[in-house]
Design a protein around this motif. Structure first.
Motif: not given
Length: 768
Positions: A68-93
């Protein structure tokens, strides 16, 4: 002694004593070993089953919590402005995304709860080729192989990429690590249901975390957790971990049973075992407990010896004491029997039964009848009053019935009192105690009012009803007596029970045929508490208006309340609520008009939710829609507090929540509508009606998001459309002006030149 020997009862008593004593002992000796052994076996089996079930629940709780913790982490938002985990994966380092990656690491650290025993969390972006390992982000593209850690990162990258082609989107996997030994991994693709995932997350748990949640004794058997591949992933014995039991007969038998849980006996290498199993539906694992049967049977061997000794001792005691105790028991029985038996020559077969029946009859016959008569008399008195209020009493024999029930018969006139509790708030009682309080009030009335002045009070419909009466020759008029007693009852209840009550009093009547009418009048008098306040003594002939006044429902105040709610103006909403209640209470109306007013305001306010296309159950508590709740409010303060807490407060919260969710979407929807229907008449009022918001609020949100007001944005967009048509088509300028909702071509030309700095015809000439 000789008399005892000739008595048939005494002989039977001795014989029965021996039979009762010896037969149970023999039967106990026969059954004790078998029964105790069976019970012990059942207890051990049940204990193993319970331990196995507890082990399953503890392990599944751990796995499900991590899942459940893993699902909430990858399905929820990373930041308060609703940036999803999928958006983070698309960001270069890169540095510009350092804040985003810091938030990602913060979220991953929160997964690693100490109680769950999570060893490490790995995340990989397939597109941007970076890995999260050990609480840090490492770019893998063209990474030099310098240190041992770099080699470990490449091995981890290779391992995570190998999971990509697995058709399962989320699963547990058992792996062996050179450093940590056996490790249990939760693998989830990101996004979960994507055919081509953008990344992957892996959560590592040492198998010791599963094993330490297993309860049991290694010396008494084995406890195994077997995954869907037949591998042992946890056991009390560490040597079992990692072994594969798929080919074992007992494992095949568990699979073939098709049941979720059960047990069976299994024989292997000349030794028998009891195997309990529990099939987990969550991950298709099998939880098994293997206990040697000889361990179960060994517990019952010690019972056999002690049972034989116990039986022998009891038989000896029974034989030696039967005669002695029979003699002691029969001596007083014989004396009592001889004293109550009228004919000593006719002896009964069982003296004890005869004595018992005789004494029971004597003791119960005198007391039971008295108790029943007192209780029935009290019940019949109250039932008589109940039927009198209902109009079901024959008036021809009224005086006889009053006398039969010990009621006064010398009344010349009477009235009915209805007592109700104003409120339970501010007291030590709750709504559940109201019936108990009503019966306490009933008992206090019985003590305060003398019997010559009342009939029995009754509890009915959350109230207490009482007949009070008197004669014409009394020194004090009945109305004064009723008021004095009502005041005494009210003050006593407030003093001893700390409750506020109001009393409604009917008109005075001389004939009991008007009892139902007086009953209703007393209730009608209580309804006027809403205007006169709590702790009132209300005579119906004083509070009921002679003629209903003209009263117009204050629609303007109601509209102002609704507008304040739509604008989330709490202060104005409360002010308008106070104003509408004050306007309503200043008129002396019939109480039925009061109730209708409250119901109308309630329905119109709650209807705001349905007007917005939502269900009232999502905003209000279900209890407010019961038919009795509006009738229970007895004062202006109660009405105001109830409407504010139960209706307007939830409406304000609901409005603010809708505005918060839709602020961002309103401007986007309006822009889409402008771009699709630019050739139609568009206005702020149209969008306000569509979105159920005030026009000024719509205008403020649109300008905040776009930087320009609504009319300027529409005008600019239409100019852009006109420029495209002037470039790409041969449409006449007049037709373009008409399509774009300009009243005249000259207005279009003037507005076009103001924005583009040239006329439409000059603009078209530039592209010829």
């Amino acid at each position: 002694m000789r008399r005892f020997q000739t008595s048939r009862f005494f002989k039977n008593l001795v014989l029965l004593s021996c039979i009762i004593g010896i037969l149970p002992v023999v039967l106990l000796g026969y059954l004790s070993f078998n029964k105790s052994s069976a019970i012990l076996e059942e207890e051990i089996i049940a204990s193993n089953r319970l331990i196995l079930k507890q082990n399953k629940e503890k392990v599944e709780y751990l796995l499900k919590t991590i899942d459940t913790l893993a699902t909430q982490t990858i399905s929820g938002t990373v930041m308060t402005n609703a940036i999803s985990m999928q958006t983070v994966l698309d960001a270069p380092f890169d540095y510009e995304y350092h804040e985003l990656f810091e938030k990602l690491l913060y979220e991953l650290v929160h997964i690693q709860v100490f109680e769950l025993g999570i060893q490490d969390v790995h995340v990989m972006s397939y597109r941007q080729d970076w890995i999260v390992e050990g609480g840090a982000v490492y770019p893998m593209k063209d990474r030099p192989l310098i240190e041992t850690h770099d080699k470990r990162l490449y091995d981890l990258q290779k391992l995570l990429i190998s999971y990509r082609d697995d058709s399962r989107r989320s699963y547990w996997k058992l792996t062996e690590d050179e450093k940590s030994g056996y490790v249990f991994k939760l693998i989830k693709h990101i996004p979960l249901n994507a055919i081509n995932p953008d990344g992957i997350i892996s959560i590592n748990i040492p198998l010791q975390e599963l094993s330490k949640r297993l309860a049991g004794d290694v010396s008494k058997g084995r406890t195994l957790i077997i995954n869907e591949l037949g591998s042992v992933v946890a056991s009390l014995n560490n040597h079992d971990i990692g072994t594969n039991v798929k080919a074992e007969n007992y494992y095949q038998q568990m699979l073939a049973s098709g049941e979720q849980e059960g047990f069976f006996f299994y024989k292997q290498d000349g030794q028998e075992f009891v195997i309990h199993y529990n099939h987990a539906l969550y991950n298709n694992w099998m939880y098994a407990s293997i206990t040697p049967l000889e361990y179960v049977m060994s517990k019952s061997n010690g019972i056999k010896f002690y049972t034989i000794i116990f039986v022998a001792i009891l038989i000896t005691l029974v034989i030696t004491t039967s005669f002695f105790f029979s003699h002691k028991l029969y001596s007083p029985i014989n004396r009592i029997y001889r004293s109550i038996q009228p004919d000593h020559k006719q002896r009964q077969n069982n003296e004890l039964t005869y004595i018992s029946e005789h004494l029971t009859h004597l003791t119960k016959s005198s007391t039971k009848l008295k108790e029943e008569m007192v209780f029935l008399h009290s019940q019949t008195r109250e039932f008589f009053v109940f039927k009198l209020l209902s109009g079901d009493i024959r008036l021809e024999s009224m005086e006889d019935q009053l006398e039969r029930h010990d009621f006064p018969i010398n009344w010349d006139h009477w009235c009915v009192l209805a007592l109700q509790i104003d409120t339970m708030e501010g007291t030590r009682y709750t709504e559940k105690d109201i019936d108990l309080m009503l019966y306490a009030i009933h008992n206090m009335i019985e003590e305060i009012v003398p019997q010559s002045m009342r009939l029995s009070s009754i509890v009915q419909n959350q109230g207490v009803f009482l007949f009070l009466g008197g004669g014409l020759e009394d020194d004090t008029p009945l109305k004064v007596q009723v008021f004095n007693k009502s005041e005494e009852i009210r003050n006593s209840i407030k003093q001893y029970l700390n409750l506020k009550i109001s009393i409604g009093i009917s008109r005075r009547y001389s004939n009991f045929m008007y009892a139902p009418l007086a009953h209703q009048e007393s209730l009608d008098a209580l309804a006027y508490r809403v205007r006169l306040g709590s702790e009132s003594i209300l005579f119906i002939d004083e509070v009921e208006p002679n003629k209903a006044q003209m009263f117009r429902y204050p629609k303007e105040l109601e509209f102002q309340i609704m507008e304040a709610i739509k604008q989330s103006n709490e202060e104005q909403a409360q002010e308008r609520l106070q104003a509408i209640i004050a306007d309503f209470l200043k008129n002396q109306m019939n109480h039925y008009d009061y109730q209708h007013f409250i119901g109308r305001l309630f329905n119109n306010l709650t209807g705001l939710v349905q007007d917005a296309g939502e269900s009232v159950q999502e905003v209000f508590q279900k209890e407010i829609f019961t038919s009795e709740i509006l009738v229970r409010m007895h004062s202006a303060k109660q009405i105001e507090e109830w409407f504010w807490k139960q209706i307007i407060g939830p409406l304000l919260a609901w409005t603010e929540e809708r505005q918060r969710k839709q602020d961002v979407n309103i401007s986007k929807l309006m822009i889409i509508e402008i771009e699709e229907h630019f050739d139609q008449d568009l206005s702020v009022e149209m969008f306000a009606a569509r979105f159920h918001y005030h026009p000024s609020y719509i205008s403020r949100v649109f300008k905040k998001d776009t930087g320009v007001n609504f009319s300027e944005y529409v005008s600019n967009h239409r100019i852009e459309v006109a420029k495209r048509w002037l470039q790409e088509t041969d449409m006449k300028i007049a037709d373009i002006a008409e399509r774009l909702q300009y009243s005249t071509p000259s207005n279009f030309n003037r507005n076009f030149k103001k924005v583009v700095q040239v006329t439409p015809s000059q603009y078209r000439d530039q592209f010829k």
